[in-house]
Design an enzyme around this catalytic site. Structure first.
Site, mmCIF file in Angstrom:
data_model
loop_
_atom_site.group_PDB
_atom_site.id
_atom_site.type_symbol
_atom_site.label_atom_id
_atom_site.label_comp_id
_atom_site.label_asym_id
_atom_site.label_seq_id
_atom_site.Cartn_x
_atom_site.Cartn_y
_atom_site.Cartn_z
ATOM 1 C CE LYS A 72 -6.388 -0.282 5.053
ATOM 2 N NZ LYS A 72 -8.081 -1.072 4.621
ATOM 3 N NE ARG A 77 -3.977 -1.878 2.784
ATOM 4 C CZ ARG A 77 -3.909 -3.105 3.774
ATOM 5 N NH1 ARG A 77 -2.656 -3.465 4.251
ATOM 6 N NH2 ARG A 77 -4.094 -4.549 3.408
ATOM 7 C CG HIS A 87 -6.443 -8.430 0.871
ATOM 8 N ND1 HIS A 87 -6.526 -8.731 0.111
ATOM 9 C CD2 HIS A 87 -6.227 -7.948 0.950
ATOM 10 C CE1 HIS A 87 -6.040 -8.214 -0.581
ATOM 11 N NE2 HIS A 87 -6.498 -6.830 0.190
ATOM 12 C CE1 TYR A 141 -6.393 -6.783 -6.490
ATOM 13 C CE2 TYR A 141 -6.869 -8.183 -4.855
ATOM 14 C CZ TYR A 141 -6.417 -7.346 -5.527
ATOM 15 O OH TYR A 141 -6.274 -6.077 -4.496
#
Length: 299
Positions: A173, A149, A271, A280
């Protein structure tokens, strides 16, 4: 309790107890501030613990009327749910006014990606005779090689680089750490940047361990990465709208098209849920059609 008090306590809860990243905290707080602004504009003197379900419906309808998309509406409702759950947890509220509210259906968004020739076209447009060009090549190689990211890229640390092992440690995250492979081309151009550019910068205090820096030796901003990519895409003659996330999407798509295990890609992307990664598998329909044509016995 006033709105400023409630928002301040909610912010502290997200940061300290939930350990969310500054960007996530900012997003949640912004959702609550939107609601407060709506109440002010509607001249409704309603405190945080006095908000009702009908008021929230009016608020969401207003957002829709302003042209806010379904995804953004769902994102805002998610922030409000977190806020009112916090008030209940603090015994400031008995009933959750968001309990019966449903988020608008957003559908499954298929992210934009670049083909491998387009990736090469983008890289070829970089002027490697300049310091900025060497930095741009290094950060693009790292993003595409490891699927980072943009926030993870800007916060990448020298102390988290394990070049000999071919891995980098990434803080994603929720401050979750993960180890991600980094390719030889990325390491090569990263070394060019570190020795040829970064090593000659006047590095400011607090930025000593950061990999990517501005020309003034300060932490590299996400906006700089966005604008650099946009400018480069124009120079390369690519008509697609390209962002740092495009490279992350391309990284995942090319891995899965090449036969990579979905669970492994989930780990590399960071994820929390496999369903996020599964998007995807729906990207390149021409590719899927080709697979069916070549390998299915009834095609």
């Amino acid at each position: 309790m006033t709105w400023p008090q409630a928002i301040q306590q909610f912010q502290g809860y997200l940061r300290l107890e939930k350990s969310l990243s500054p960007n996530s905290v900012e997003a949640y707080v912004r959702d609550v501030v939107k609601l407060q602004q709506f109440l002010v504009l509607a001249r409704l003197h309603v405190g945080p613990t006095q908000v009702t379900t009908p008021l929230l419906r009016d608020f969401l309808a207003t957002l829709q009327g302003l042209g806010l998309g379904a995804t953004s509406q769902a994102r805002t409702l998610s922030g409000l749910k977190a806020f009112f759950n916090f008030l209940i947890m603090e015994d400031l509220l008995k009933l959750d006014p968001t309990d019966t509210l449903e988020a608008p259906k957003t559908g499954r968004h298929l992210p934009d990606t670049l083909s491998y020739p387009e990736i090469e076209q983008l890289l070829a447009a970089i002027d490697l005779s300049t310091d900025e060009g060497l930095r741009t090549r290094a950060l693009l190689e790292v993003m595409y090689s490891s699927g980072l990211r943009v926030s993870e890229l800007c916060d990448l640390r020298l102390s988290n680089m394990y070049a000999e092992q071919g891995f980098v440690k990434v803080v994603g995250k929720g401050n979750k750490e993960r180890l991600v492979p980094i390719g030889r081309e990325a390491l090569k151009h990263l070394n060019f940047y570190l020795s040829g550019v970064r090593g000659h910068l006047d590095i400011k205090s607090g930025a000593e361990d950061l990999v990517f820096l501005s020309q003034r030796g300060r932490p590299l901003s996400r906006i700089t990465v966005f604008t650099t990519l946009k400018k480069l895409a124009e120079q390369a003659g690519l008509r697609k709208t390209i962002s740092p996330h495009t490279l992350r999407h391309s990284f995942a798509t090319h891995l899965i098209e090449g036969g990579a295990d979905l669970r492994a890609v989930q780990e590399m992307l960071g994820h929390a849920s496999i369903t996020t990664t599964e998007i995807y598998t729906h990207l390149d329909r021409d590719y899927l059609r080709q697979v069916i044509t070549e390998f299915h016995p009834r095609s």
